[in-house]
Motif scaffolding. Sequence first.
Motif, short mmCIF file in Angstrom:
data_model
loop_
_atom_site.label_atom_id
_atom_site.label_comp_id
_atom_site.label_asym_id
_atom_site.label_seq_id
_atom_site.Cartn_x
_atom_site.Cartn_y
_atom_site.Cartn_z
N SER A 121 -6.10 1.01 47.89
CA SER A 121 -6.01 1.05 46.44
C SER A 121 -6.83 2.21 45.90
N PHE A 122 -6.51 2.62 44.71
CA PHE A 122 -7.27 3.67 44.02
C PHE A 122 -7.12 3.47 42.52
N GLN A 123 -8.07 4.00 41.78
CA GLN A 123 -8.07 3.86 40.33
C GLN A 123 -7.70 5.19 39.68
N ALA A 124 -7.07 5.07 38.52
CA ALA A 124 -6.68 6.27 37.79
C ALA A 124 -7.87 7.00 37.20
N VAL A 125 -8.99 6.27 37.04
CA VAL A 125 -10.16 6.92 36.46
C VAL A 125 -10.72 8.00 37.39
N THR A 126 -10.57 7.80 38.70
CA THR A 126 -11.03 8.83 39.63
C THR A 126 -10.19 10.10 39.50
N ALA A 127 -8.87 9.93 39.40
CA ALA A 127 -8.00 11.09 39.22
C ALA A 127 -8.27 11.77 37.88
N ALA A 128 -8.53 10.97 36.82
CA ALA A 128 -8.83 11.57 35.52
C ALA A 128 -10.13 12.36 35.56
N GLY A 129 -11.15 11.82 36.24
CA GLY A 129 -12.42 12.53 36.36
C GLY A 129 -12.27 13.83 37.14
N ILE A 130 -11.49 13.80 38.22
CA ILE A 130 -11.26 15.02 39.01
C ILE A 130 -10.53 16.07 38.16
N ALA A 131 -9.51 15.63 37.40
CA ALA A 131 -8.76 16.57 36.55
C ALA A 131 -9.66 17.18 35.48
N LEU A 132 -10.57 16.37 34.91
CA LEU A 132 -11.49 16.89 33.89
C LEU A 132 -12.46 17.90 34.48
N ARG A 133 -12.97 17.62 35.65
CA ARG A 133 -13.91 18.56 36.28
C ARG A 133 -13.21 19.86 36.67
N LEU A 134 -11.98 19.77 37.15
CA LEU A 134 -11.24 20.98 37.49
C LEU A 134 -10.89 21.79 36.24
N PHE A 135 -10.60 21.10 35.14
CA PHE A 135 -10.29 21.81 33.90
C PHE A 135 -11.52 22.53 33.35
N ARG A 136 -12.68 21.97 33.54
CA ARG A 136 -13.91 22.61 33.04
C ARG A 136 -14.36 23.78 33.90
N ASP A 137 -13.81 23.93 35.10
CA ASP A 137 -14.20 25.03 35.98
C ASP A 137 -13.56 26.33 35.48
N GLN A 138 -14.40 27.29 35.10
CA GLN A 138 -13.90 28.56 34.56
C GLN A 138 -13.22 29.40 35.64
N ASN A 139 -13.74 29.36 36.85
CA ASN A 139 -13.13 30.15 37.93
C ASN A 139 -11.70 29.70 38.22
N LEU A 140 -11.50 28.39 38.22
CA LEU A 140 -10.15 27.87 38.47
C LEU A 140 -9.20 28.24 37.34
N ARG A 141 -9.68 28.17 36.11
CA ARG A 141 -8.83 28.56 34.99
C ARG A 141 -8.46 30.05 35.05
#
Length: 360
Positions: free
Chosen positions: A329-349
């Motif tokens: 099992s897995f929770q959607a909150v983990t995926a949401a947290g990962i997506a938020l951290r990736l969005f905040r990364d300037q290098n990735l953007r």
Amino acid sequence: MIHILFMILKALGILLLVLLVLVLLIVCTVLFLPFCYRAQVLKEEEGFACVKASGRVSWLFGAVALTASYEEQKPEAQILLFGASLETWKRRLKKIRRGEASVSRTEENETENAPEAEKTAEQKAEAKKEQTSAEQPAEQKTDTVKKQMPQRDAEKTQKAPDQTEKQQKVTAQKEQQEQEPDAPKKSILERFFGRIEYLPEKLLNLVSRLLQTAFRLLELPFRLLEKLEQKIQAGRRLKRKWESVKKFFRSKMFREALLHAKKEVLYFLKKAAPKKVTGTVRFGFDDPALTGETLGILGMIYGKLPKDLSIQPDFEQEILRGDVRMKGSFQAVTAAGIALRLFRDQNLRKTIRHFKHKEA
């Protein structure tokens, strides 16, 4: 007046609070209720065509589920809502609509049957009139047939002379062609001068064609040089692009973005890894030494393998069979947290913008 205004504002505040609580409840259920999954892989016979696999992902205590299966090289998938597929829900809705339509039709029939009792007398009178009209003597029919016969005879007599006139014209044309004398044959000089008359034009056409082919042959090397120059320029452009791509991949920005994305993906895989894995796997190769080498590699990671998963080597024959089952099992909150951290990364953007700019 102010008291009434305060009452209205109080009702609006209570309504907004209820809506806010409902939205928070929906968001919390989506984020914190786990997505449960289970899968099974079965192989009892030789050949990869005999592999059977099935899986299921459920949410909201099984109210929403996605099932998939692979059997006899045919993949299948369907979405379930409260234990029934979408097709069954559509059929049920159609049945409900048909039931409503049938009820409305029965009501219409009842309203239509009410005045039918009043119309019975009129229908009986009309039936009597139809019987009397059907019992008319057959003499009228015979009179009509007799009237039609002379008309048909007149039409036939009109068509016959037309056909005879056409036949006479055709025969007259044939006779004229036979009676006409043959055209006088041309003499040898006339034939010779008739052929020489068009000889200069033919020679001019031949000379023009030869000149055109000569010019094409002379232009051929220049065209080849132009094409070669175009190919060289295209190769230089490709070289520049490849150098720019290599420079971008070796840049610090891309490396840091790749490391961050890799770290987040591994974190999600760790959180979503199956909690329970059971089953048996039996493998073997033609060469017993190769079987021993693979067993040694598996022994290096034996501590990380699930305890309920048994691996059985076979040194006598080539075989690959097994029955493996897993749950997790897995929770959607983990995926949401990962997506938020990736969005905040300037290098990735910046890397995403770079690739979008290249595609455009």
